[in-house]
Design a protein around this motif. Sequence first.
Motif, PDB file in Angstrom:
ATOM      1  N   ASP A   1     -18.577 -19.670  28.008  1.00 55.36           N
ATOM      2  CA  ASP A   1     -19.282 -20.953  27.918  1.00 55.36           C
ATOM      3  C   ASP A   1     -19.981 -21.338  29.211  1.00 55.36           C
ATOM      4  OD1 ASP A   1     -18.471 -21.359  25.267  1.00 55.36           O
ATOM      5  OD2 ASP A   1     -16.535 -22.142  25.929  1.00 55.36           O
ATOM      6  N   GLY A   2     -19.772 -20.546  30.255  1.00 59.22           N
ATOM      7  CA  GLY A   2     -20.395 -20.853  31.534  1.00 59.22           C
ATOM      8  C   GLY A   2     -21.382 -19.779  31.940  1.00 59.22           C
ATOM      9  N   THR A   3     -20.980 -19.007  32.969  1.00 58.88           N
ATOM     10  CA  THR A   3     -21.792 -17.871  33.421  1.00 58.88           C
ATOM     11  C   THR A   3     -21.091 -16.598  32.963  1.00 58.88           C
ATOM     12  OG1 THR A   3     -22.478 -19.131  35.375  1.00 58.88           O
ATOM     13  CG2 THR A   3     -22.873 -16.745  35.387  1.00 58.88           C
ATOM     14  N   PRO A   4     -21.394 -16.124  31.777  1.00 58.54           N
ATOM     15  CA  PRO A   4     -20.635 -14.989  31.212  1.00 58.54           C
ATOM     16  C   PRO A   4     -20.857 -13.704  31.986  1.00 58.54           C
ATOM     17  CG  PRO A   4     -22.540 -15.489  29.845  1.00 58.54           C
ATOM     18  CD  PRO A   4     -22.472 -16.567  30.879  1.00 58.54           C
ATOM     19  N   LYS A   5     -19.812 -12.875  32.009  1.00 58.65           N
ATOM     20  CA  LYS A   5     -19.874 -11.560  32.643  1.00 58.65           C
ATOM     21  C   LYS A   5     -19.246 -10.533  31.700  1.00 58.65           C
ATOM     22  CE  LYS A   5     -19.645 -13.227  37.412  1.00 58.65           C
ATOM     23  NZ  LYS A   5     -21.046 -12.893  37.706  1.00 58.65           N
TER      24      LYS A   5
ATOM     25  N   SER B   1     -16.127 -12.511  30.041  1.00 57.24           N
ATOM     26  CA  SER B   1     -15.407 -13.613  30.667  1.00 57.24           C
ATOM     27  C   SER B   1     -16.330 -14.820  30.786  1.00 57.24           C
ATOM     28  CB  SER B   1     -14.911 -13.190  32.061  1.00 57.24           C
ATOM     29  OG  SER B   1     -16.010 -12.902  32.909  1.00 57.24           O
ATOM     30  N   ASP B   2     -15.717 -16.013  30.880  1.00 58.61           N
ATOM     31  CA  ASP B   2     -16.451 -17.271  31.017  1.00 58.61           C
ATOM     32  C   ASP B   2     -17.597 -17.369  30.007  1.00 58.61           C
ATOM     33  OD1 ASP B   2     -17.110 -19.737  32.007  1.00 58.61           O
ATOM     34  OD2 ASP B   2     -18.167 -18.995  33.774  1.00 58.61           O
TER      35      ASP B   2
ATOM     36  N   TYR C   1     -13.208 -16.639  20.776  1.00 59.34           N
ATOM     37  CA  TYR C   1     -12.373 -16.753  21.972  1.00 59.34           C
ATOM     38  C   TYR C   1     -11.130 -15.892  21.769  1.00 59.34           C
ATOM     39  CZ  TYR C   1     -15.178 -20.937  23.016  1.00 59.34           C
ATOM     40  OH  TYR C   1     -16.202 -21.790  23.270  1.00 59.34           O
TER      41      TYR C   1
ATOM     42  N   SER D   1     -10.593 -20.232  25.282  1.00 61.83           N
ATOM     43  CA  SER D   1     -10.122 -19.561  26.492  1.00 61.83           C
ATOM     44  C   SER D   1     -11.320 -19.104  27.311  1.00 61.83           C
ATOM     45  CB  SER D   1      -9.231 -18.365  26.137  1.00 61.83           C
ATOM     46  OG  SER D   1     -10.006 -17.290  25.634  1.00 61.83           O
ATOM     47  N   ASP D   2     -11.017 -18.530  28.489  1.00 63.33           N
ATOM     48  CA  ASP D   2     -12.102 -18.054  29.347  1.00 63.33           C
ATOM     49  C   ASP D   2     -12.448 -16.593  29.070  1.00 63.33           C
ATOM     50  OD1 ASP D   2      -9.791 -16.918  30.323  1.00 63.33           O
ATOM     51  OD2 ASP D   2     -10.275 -17.258  32.433  1.00 63.33           O
TER      52      ASP D   2
END
Length: 353
Positions: free
Chosen positions: A275-279, A272-273, A229, A242-243
């Motif tokens: 842990d979620g939907t990374p980009k 970015s993101d 992170y 962090s995101d």
Amino acid sequence: MAGKENVWNREARARAKEREPDVEAQARKRVLENIGVKRWVPYAILVIQALILYFVFNPLTTYTPPKQVDLDETGKQAAYSAVADWISDSDPLGADASIISWDGAKRVGSSAADKGTRAYQHKLTVRTDYGWWSVVCTVTGDGKTVGQPSASRVQVDEGRDDGLGWAGALSDLSASDALTRLMTSFGGALAGFDADKLTVVVADPDPDAVFPVLGLGDVKGVTIDKASYLKSGKVDKDSNTSDLAAVRITITLAARSDHDSDTRMTYDVKVSDPDGTPKILAWGPPGSGDTLRNYSNKWMGDKDDMPDYEAQKRSVDSQSATDAAQSSTNQTQQNAAGTDSGQSSDGTQEEGQ
């Protein structure tokens, strides 16, 4: 008598007036003395003492110009030519030899025994199919080589250090399945031939953005070596996350032929993101993951000027197919010629009936 007294009185008064001090002149003199040399002498002494102390503790140094690197040492061309001829004659260090670099020269000689002859030892790096070599060729001041070149193997450390992190990192990140899939798709698209595919994977919000590819070929695999992170972005102090994240990946390219080995490349990827939907936001060499600017890899010129790797791939594939067909034809002709001469297709002599 009265007249004479008057004359005497006038003369006496004149003489007395001449003896009286000039008040204005004395005032001017006192002013000049107040602002004169005597008043400033103590200050001048203090200034001189300060300068003496400064130069005692800060002595003046003689300026020495920096040493210039001589890229045209005496005998450089002669050494280069001699080594080039030497490695090409009977392949002493191995086949496919080539000079990679000239690494400088050192002056030797000039003793009484060699009658003051000046010579220079030139060091060159050579690569062959046997590996890397350091070759030294000695050349005299008049351009004549001394004996033959000498060679020693160069040990190349092929180990990897995956411990390098990022100054702007918070804590290590365990890659999710979504992040792993994204890195695999990104590695394949980056090394491939289709810029539109890479642009889709990156998903830049700018609809006109396009990202250039490497045009190297098929990818055998993509591995995540390290992920952390970043301190930038929205930081959760409680979880120290962090995101934004930096991910280090290694892309393994498939060998182009049975005689070639796999090629690997390592990149830092900013996402970015995580842990979620990374980009994907940007990518660069190892160590740059926390300093990359978002979408800085996009093509900045006219899209029509971007290399067309798809067309290049089609040309390469067409040439490969032509070469394969020609090789097959040549093999068939050789087999036929061997059969006509009484030999089998594997080159052995057939027994008579």
